[in-house]
Design an enzyme around this catalytic site. Structure first.
Site, PDB file in Angstrom:
ATOM      1  N   TYR A 188       0.817  -1.218   0.000  1.00 56.51           N
ATOM      2  CA  TYR A 188       0.000   0.000   0.000  1.00 56.51           C
ATOM      3  C   TYR A 188       0.851   1.269   0.000  1.00 56.51           C
ATOM      4  O   TYR A 188       2.063   1.218   0.122  1.00 56.51           O
ATOM      5  CB  TYR A 188      -1.032   0.003   1.111  1.00 56.51           C
ATOM      6  CG  TYR A 188      -0.574  -0.130   2.550  1.00 56.51           C
ATOM      7  CD1 TYR A 188       0.672   0.282   2.988  1.00 56.51           C
ATOM      8  CD2 TYR A 188      -1.454  -0.654   3.494  1.00 56.51           C
ATOM      9  CE1 TYR A 188       1.039   0.182   4.310  1.00 56.51           C
ATOM     10  CE2 TYR A 188      -1.096  -0.760   4.825  1.00 56.51           C
ATOM     11  CZ  TYR A 188       0.154  -0.342   5.239  1.00 56.51           C
ATOM     12  OH  TYR A 188       0.496  -0.449   6.553  1.00 56.51           O
ATOM     13  N   GLU A 189       0.183   2.393  -0.157  1.00 60.40           N
ATOM     14  CA  GLU A 189       0.820   3.711  -0.277  1.00 60.40           C
ATOM     15  C   GLU A 189       1.787   3.767  -1.451  1.00 60.40           C
ATOM     16  O   GLU A 189       2.840   4.389  -1.398  1.00 60.40           O
ATOM     17  CB  GLU A 189       1.529   4.076   1.030  1.00 60.40           C
ATOM     18  CG  GLU A 189       1.772   5.560   1.205  1.00 60.40           C
ATOM     19  CD  GLU A 189       0.478   6.358   1.156  1.00 60.40           C
ATOM     20  OE1 GLU A 189       0.383   7.251   0.303  1.00 60.40           O
ATOM     21  OE2 GLU A 189      -0.435   6.067   1.944  1.00 60.40           O
TER      22      GLU A 189
END
Length: 579
Positions: free
Chosen positions: A436-437
């Site tokens: 993620y990110e």
């Protein structure tokens, strides 16, 4: 069996000696009231909260997880009370502007806090992790009326924000998103669409939740150029529920105490943040902060894994060690940390985690310098260096967090694979941070194509100049650091040349280049650490551990750099396409 104790002594070494942060604070009006004793007091209080409040909830939160019923989410037992303790301690306000009720402390101290939170309870820390980035985004781009309404509430902890980007058909390719916003006569917008994988999209920690949502306006251009950013609260000012619903939560491999939600916006009322069709530009202001925090998750997992593996290895006795230290009586079985294979693993855990701390805290310090340094050239250079380091911190740190958690599990042997020892949770929890990110592959592309090739390697050249400056200061590893800088300059020149005739080449080597720069940064961190520790050793034997770790790095881990260089050099042949 699992535990966590904040490494305050090592944190002090990084702040006081490696970064010389107190000297920088004394020259900046924003931090003139901050000195080292006060900074250490802040870290001590953060350590008490992390070890005393959050760490005891880590295993139970993982076992219990979150529950969903009719659009409402209940977090694990103790999570809500821990959040209230967090708020009462003033932690949401740490690095926020006093004009909005904040404490006005550096992001460097907030980075140390974040490491402790993630190391002690990653699932819980997911609820608070996006708050500072959302605060920065709204402070930079929201209309004044929205700033006055929501920034004090974020700073006080009354409201927790989320970031709503991902849709079922639009993961890493944000340009494919379909959520749309219709303008209203009163200046607001009505948002309709679905989002998934939204951390903290619904929970019971705060009465209100503030969603930052990417959506398209009518007639917006296709792709990323047609995306706008909106603020969509869970509750409107009259107390009624906005038309945002949690349709369910994911059942995940790890961070089970974090509610990962699917949200539907059914004509939900929201307000534009920044300019129309420039939502990614508005959101970008929070990316350095958000990706730094994700990188610190990797550091937190590496540190917790190192502590628990070492404690276990000191107690577990198996066979006789071939290299038992002098003075240790012979026994039918020795503690396994005497065995060479275990020493290699434990020294890698310690050396890499401490090196990551140096680089991660430096990244946070650069963000402070980008805003508060006394000259415009210094601020610009700090901005460039922070931009260069950010993808490395996010990707290299999280790769290492997962790898080191796995290596720590191996120290436990079969016991590591069962739940009661806790290290298997660390391994499971650490894996998501690589995704993620912005996935680590995307971070690698960003580093090489945008931050190195895209700016003509200006920022990289400034980084290598710092390597050379450290080498010129002397120290046991000055020659290695100087030679490394020369190798990197030569390598990047060759990448530029080969990329002119093979446009795919940078994409093929981006992952190796990111890891190369990660290991090079660790070499810089340990060369400087050794020089500083050697000067301090006469008055404090604690610094001998620093010298031992530096020696281990340059003897056993430095070859990682040559491996990555070799892989980059031999990746000239095009990849075969798969049917």
């Amino acid at each position: 069996m699992w535990h966590y104790k904040a490494p305050l002594r090592d944190m002090r070494f990084v702040l006081e000696h490696w970064l010389q942060a107190p000297a920088a604070w004394s020259e900046q009006p924003a931090f003139t009231d901050l000195d080292l004793p006060l900074a250490l007091q802040v870290l001590e209080e953060a350590a008490r909260f992390s070890s005393g409040v959050l760490a005891p909830l880590n295993a139970s939160g993982d076992r219990q997880g979150c529950s969903w019923h009719n659009g409402e989410v209940t977090t694990p037992d103790g999570f809500a009370d821990a959040y209230q303790a967090y708020v009462e301690g003033g932690w949401p306000a740490l690095a926020c502007d006093p004009a909005h009720g904040g404490q006005g402390l550096p992001q460097l101290l907030d980075a140390a806090l974040q490491e402790m939170l993630y190391a002690s309870n990653h699932g819980w820390a997911m609820y608070t992790g996006i708050a500072h980035g959302a605060y920065l985004c709204l402070d930079a781009h929201a209309p004044q009326s929205l700033k006055e309404r929501y920034l004090p509430a974020i700073v006080s902890g009354e409201i927790l924000p989320t970031m709503c980007l991902t849709e079922p058909q639009a993961g890493s390719d944000v340009g494919l998103l379909r959520c749309h916003a219709e303008p209203q006569d009163d200046g607001s917008y009505r948002l309709t669409g679905s989002k998934l994988f939204i951390s903290g999209g619904e929970h019971d920690l705060t009465a209100d939740i503030l969603h930052l949502v990417l959506a398209r306006l009518p007639d917006a251009p296709a792709g990323t150029r047609g995306i706008s950013l909106f603020l969509v609260p869970k509750r409107l000012d009259d107390g009624t529920r906005n038309a945002v619903r949690c349709d369910g939560i994911e059942h995940k491999m790890g961070i089970k105490g974090s509610a990962t939600c699917s949200l539907s916006f059914n004509g939900a009322q929201g307000w534009l943040i920044g300019e129309a069709d420039r939502g990614l530009a508005a959101l970008f202001v929070m990316m350095n902060s958000a990706r730094l925090y994700v990188g610190l998750q990797g550091l937190g997992h590496a540190e917790a894994a190192s502590q628990n593996a070492l404690d276990y290895a000191r107690e577990r006795r198996q066979m006789r060690a071939p290299g038992r230290p002098e003075g240790v009586a012979a026994a039918p079985a020795d503690p396994i940390h005497y065995h060479p294979a275990m020493r290699l693993a434990l020294l890698r855990l310690r050396t890499v985690s401490q090196g990551l701390r140096v680089i991660g805290y430096w990244g946070a310090h650069l963000l402070d310098q980008a805003e508060y340094a006394n000259s415009e050239p210094a601020r610009q250079q700090a901005t460039r260096l922070a931009g260069l380091l950010t993808p490395v911190i996010k990707a290299f740190f999280t790769d290492q967090g997962f790898y080191l958690a796995s290596e720590a599990l191996q120290v436990f042997g079969g016991y590591g694979y069962i739940g009661e020892y806790g290290i298997e949770q660390t391994l499971r929890d650490s894996r998501i941070a690589m995704i993620y990110e912005g996935s680590n592959e995307i971070q690698a592309n960003d580093l090489l194509l945008r931050k190195v090739l895209g700016d003509g390697s200006v920022a990289l050249g400034e980084l290598l100049a710092l390597f050379e400056q450290e080498a010129s200061a002397g120290g046991e590893y000055a020659d290695q650091l100087s030679a490394l800088s020369a190798k990197l300059r030569f390598l990047v020149s060759g990448i530029f040349n080969h990329a002119e005739g093979d446009a795919e080449y940078p994409y093929r080597i981006a992952g190796d280049f990111l890891h190369l720069l990660g290991w090079a940064l660790l070499a810089y961190a340990w060369a400087r650490s050794a020089r500083l520790a050697n000067a301090l050793l006469a008055n404090d034997p604690w610094y001998q551990e620093k010298l031992d770790s530096a020696a281990f790095f340059f003897s056993y881990l430095m070859p990682e750099i040559e491996l990555r260089i070799a892989r980059i050099d031999t990746a000239r042949a095009p990849l075969t396409f798969l049917d």
